[in-house]
Design a protein around this motif. Structure first.
Motif, short mmCIF file in Angstrom:
data_model
loop_
_atom_site.label_atom_id
_atom_site.label_comp_id
_atom_site.label_asym_id
_atom_site.label_seq_id
_atom_site.Cartn_x
_atom_site.Cartn_y
_atom_site.Cartn_z
N MET A 1 0.81 -1.18 0.00
CA MET A 1 0.00 0.00 0.00
C MET A 1 0.87 1.27 0.00
N ARG A 2 1.95 1.25 0.78
CA ARG A 2 2.85 2.40 0.85
C ARG A 2 3.53 2.63 -0.49
N LEU A 3 3.92 1.55 -1.19
CA LEU A 3 4.56 1.67 -2.50
C LEU A 3 3.60 2.28 -3.52
N MET A 4 2.34 1.94 -3.41
CA MET A 4 1.35 2.48 -4.32
C MET A 4 1.18 3.99 -4.11
N ASN A 5 1.15 4.45 -2.87
CA ASN A 5 1.04 5.88 -2.58
C ASN A 5 2.26 6.64 -3.08
N LEU A 6 3.43 6.07 -2.91
CA LEU A 6 4.66 6.70 -3.38
C LEU A 6 4.65 6.82 -4.90
N SER A 7 4.19 5.80 -5.57
CA SER A 7 4.11 5.83 -7.02
C SER A 7 3.13 6.89 -7.49
N LYS A 8 2.00 7.00 -6.84
CA LYS A 8 0.99 7.98 -7.21
C LYS A 8 1.51 9.40 -6.95
N ILE A 9 2.18 9.60 -5.83
CA ILE A 9 2.74 10.91 -5.50
C ILE A 9 3.82 11.30 -6.50
N SER A 10 4.65 10.36 -6.89
CA SER A 10 5.71 10.67 -7.85
C SER A 10 5.12 11.02 -9.22
N LYS A 11 4.03 10.38 -9.62
CA LYS A 11 3.38 10.71 -10.89
C LYS A 11 2.80 12.12 -10.84
N ILE A 12 2.14 12.45 -9.74
CA ILE A 12 1.56 13.78 -9.61
C ILE A 12 2.66 14.84 -9.60
N PHE A 13 3.75 14.58 -8.90
CA PHE A 13 4.87 15.52 -8.86
C PHE A 13 5.46 15.70 -10.26
N PHE A 14 5.68 14.61 -10.97
CA PHE A 14 6.24 14.68 -12.32
C PHE A 14 5.33 15.47 -13.26
N LEU A 15 4.03 15.21 -13.22
CA LEU A 15 3.10 15.94 -14.08
C LEU A 15 3.03 17.42 -13.73
N THR A 16 3.09 17.73 -12.45
CA THR A 16 3.08 19.13 -12.03
C THR A 16 4.32 19.87 -12.53
N VAL A 17 5.48 19.26 -12.37
CA VAL A 17 6.72 19.87 -12.85
C VAL A 17 6.68 20.03 -14.36
N LEU A 18 6.17 19.05 -15.06
CA LEU A 18 6.07 19.10 -16.51
C LEU A 18 5.14 20.23 -16.95
N MET A 19 4.01 20.36 -16.32
CA MET A 19 3.04 21.39 -16.69
C MET A 19 3.55 22.79 -16.39
N VAL A 20 4.18 22.97 -15.23
CA VAL A 20 4.72 24.28 -14.88
C VAL A 20 5.90 24.62 -15.80
N GLY A 21 6.70 23.65 -16.15
CA GLY A 21 7.83 23.88 -17.04
C GLY A 21 7.40 24.31 -18.43
N THR A 22 6.28 23.81 -18.91
CA THR A 22 5.82 24.19 -20.25
C THR A 22 5.26 25.61 -20.28
N LEU A 23 4.85 26.14 -19.14
CA LEU A 23 4.35 27.52 -19.10
C LEU A 23 5.45 28.51 -19.46
N PHE A 24 6.66 28.22 -19.07
CA PHE A 24 7.78 29.14 -19.29
C PHE A 24 8.61 28.77 -20.52
N ALA A 25 8.20 27.76 -21.26
CA ALA A 25 8.99 27.31 -22.40
C ALA A 25 8.76 28.18 -23.64
N LYS A 26 7.60 28.79 -23.77
CA LYS A 26 7.27 29.58 -24.95
C LYS A 26 7.78 31.00 -24.77
N GLU A 27 8.48 31.50 -25.78
CA GLU A 27 8.96 32.87 -25.72
C GLU A 27 7.80 33.82 -25.98
N THR A 28 7.94 35.04 -25.57
CA THR A 28 6.89 36.04 -25.73
C THR A 28 6.75 36.40 -27.21
N LEU A 29 5.52 36.38 -27.68
CA LEU A 29 5.25 36.73 -29.07
C LEU A 29 4.93 38.21 -29.19
N THR A 30 5.43 38.82 -30.25
CA THR A 30 5.11 40.21 -30.53
C THR A 30 4.49 40.28 -31.92
#
Length: 86
Positions: A1-30
């Protein structure tokens, strides 16, 4: 059960980092060109190198897309509804 929670937490952390990282990846358009209209543009149409912009103050403005100059401005008559209001 503990391994399952750790796996779920690591997936959520990875997706959060990925989503926040893509916000700053695009340069400002003019914008390449700016067209000045006499009111807020409600609709635009591009045809044969011309840009037709219908504005909120009852005009259709025609711009040359190469020079961004206003070629013509057409005033649309006020519409009177069935109550006699314009």
């Amino acid at each position: 059960m503990r391994l399952m929670n750790l796996s779920k937490i690591s997936k959520i952390f990875f997706l959060t980092v990925l989503m926040v990282g893509t916000l700053f990846a695009k340069e400002t358009l003019t914008p390449d060109k700016i067209f000045q209209s006499s009111g807020t543009v409600q609709d635009i149409v591009y045809n044969d190198g011309k840009l037709y912009a219908g504005t909120s103050n009852g005009t259709v403005e025609i711009f040359d897309t190469q020079t961004t100059e206003k070629i013509e401005q057409i005033k649309v008559p006020d519409i009177i509804d069935f109550m006699g209001d314009s």
